[in-house]
Scaffold this motif. Structure first.
Motif, PDB file in Angstrom:
ATOM      1  N   SER A 104       0.871  -1.113   0.056  1.00 51.18           N
ATOM      2  CA  SER A 104      -0.057   0.149  -0.216  1.00 51.18           C
ATOM      3  C   SER A 104       0.917   1.228  -0.125  1.00 51.18           C
ATOM      4  O   SER A 104       2.073   1.345   0.658  1.00 51.18           O
TER       5      SER A 104
ATOM      6  N   GLU B  56      -4.848   9.799  -2.370  1.00 46.96           N
ATOM      7  CA  GLU B  56      -5.461   8.485  -2.293  1.00 46.96           C
ATOM      8  C   GLU B  56      -4.348   7.397  -1.962  1.00 46.96           C
ATOM      9  O   GLU B  56      -3.102   7.513  -2.029  1.00 46.96           O
TER      10      GLU B  56
ATOM     11  N   LYS C 281      -8.325   3.409 -14.742  1.00 48.13           N
ATOM     12  CA  LYS C 281      -9.220   4.618 -13.934  1.00 48.13           C
ATOM     13  C   LYS C 281      -8.208   5.583 -13.474  1.00 48.13           C
ATOM     14  O   LYS C 281      -7.072   5.211 -12.853  1.00 48.13           O
TER      15      LYS C 281
ATOM     16  N   LYS D  99      -2.955   0.166  -3.855  1.00 45.12           N
ATOM     17  CA  LYS D  99      -2.267  -1.062  -3.572  1.00 45.12           C
ATOM     18  C   LYS D  99      -1.596  -1.461  -4.860  1.00 45.12           C
ATOM     19  O   LYS D  99      -2.395  -1.468  -5.898  1.00 45.12           O
TER      20      LYS D  99
ATOM     21  N   LYS E 228      -4.430  -0.819  -7.749  1.00 43.22           N
ATOM     22  CA  LYS E 228      -5.916  -0.612  -7.651  1.00 43.22           C
ATOM     23  C   LYS E 228      -6.097   0.373  -6.533  1.00 43.22           C
ATOM     24  O   LYS E 228      -5.057   0.795  -5.605  1.00 43.22           O
ATOM     25  N   ASN E 229      -7.200   1.145  -6.666  1.00 48.58           N
ATOM     26  CA  ASN E 229      -7.487   2.040  -5.700  1.00 48.58           C
ATOM     27  C   ASN E 229      -8.111   1.538  -4.283  1.00 48.58           C
ATOM     28  O   ASN E 229      -7.970   0.454  -4.083  1.00 48.58           O
ATOM     29  N   GLU E 230      -8.371   2.479  -3.436  1.00 48.96           N
ATOM     30  CA  GLU E 230      -9.023   2.327  -2.188  1.00 48.96           C
ATOM     31  C   GLU E 230     -10.286   1.284  -2.170  1.00 48.96           C
ATOM     32  O   GLU E 230     -10.455   0.742  -1.276  1.00 48.96           O
ATOM     33  N   LYS E 231     -11.058   1.437  -3.090  1.00 50.36           N
ATOM     34  CA  LYS E 231     -12.112   0.686  -3.338  1.00 50.36           C
ATOM     35  C   LYS E 231     -11.801  -0.621  -4.195  1.00 50.36           C
ATOM     36  O   LYS E 231     -12.823  -1.307  -4.565  1.00 50.36           O
ATOM     37  N   ASP E 232     -10.644  -1.086  -4.268  1.00 51.45           N
ATOM     38  CA  ASP E 232      -9.999  -2.359  -5.119  1.00 51.45           C
ATOM     39  C   ASP E 232     -10.562  -2.426  -6.410  1.00 51.45           C
ATOM     40  O   ASP E 232     -10.563  -3.542  -6.784  1.00 51.45           O
ATOM     41  N   GLU E 233     -10.629  -1.211  -7.091  1.00 52.22           N
ATOM     42  CA  GLU E 233     -10.893  -0.935  -8.558  1.00 52.22           C
ATOM     43  C   GLU E 233      -9.460  -0.970  -9.323  1.00 52.22           C
ATOM     44  O   GLU E 233      -8.764  -0.172  -8.651  1.00 52.22           O
TER      45      GLU E 233
ATOM     46  N   CYS F  24      -7.016   0.254 -11.678  1.00 53.40           N
ATOM     47  CA  CYS F  24      -6.548   1.678 -12.241  1.00 53.40           C
ATOM     48  C   CYS F  24      -5.588   1.429 -13.389  1.00 53.40           C
ATOM     49  O   CYS F  24      -5.567   2.193 -14.281  1.00 53.40           O
TER      50      CYS F  24
END
Length: 104
Positions: free
Chosen positions: A29, A77, A71, A80, A91-96, A98
């Motif tokens: 992270s 932000e 994304k 990960k 990936k972002n904080e929402k696990d999407e 990017c």
């Protein structure tokens, strides 16, 4: 002035087909820093690779790569960053997803 386009402007263009199916070997992270953003407060495109490099092993050999920006990532932000044998991703904080890169 420009007229109507009667076809899909991306017709015939190759789009990324990178599959995110690699087993994760390491995940870290990280927080997006001020120095890494552009004038729109998004992560600068060149900086995505800097974050990926931070998680790769010291001796990571490849000849070429293909990457895809999925994304936007914004200032402050937490992301990960992970890699497997051939794929690295952010990936972002929402696990999407990017950003994804496939090493060849």
């Amino acid at each position: 002035a420009y007229g109507k386009i009667d076809r899909d402007p991306f017709e015939g263009e190759k789009t990324s087909k990178i599959k995110d199916n690699d087993i994760i070997e390491k995940e870290v992270s990280m927080k997006i820093l001020k120095r890494d953003i552009d004038t729109n407060y998004h992560l600068n495109n060149a900086r995505y690779l800097d974050y990926i490099i931070e998680v790769l092993p010291e001796k990571f050999d490849f000849e070429t790569f293909e990457c895809a920006y999925k994304k936007q990532i914004k200032y402050d932000e937490t992301i990960k960053v992970s890699y497997g044998s051939k794929i690295a991703r952010i990936k972002n904080e929402k696990d999407e997803l990017c950003f994804i890169i496939e090493f060849k």
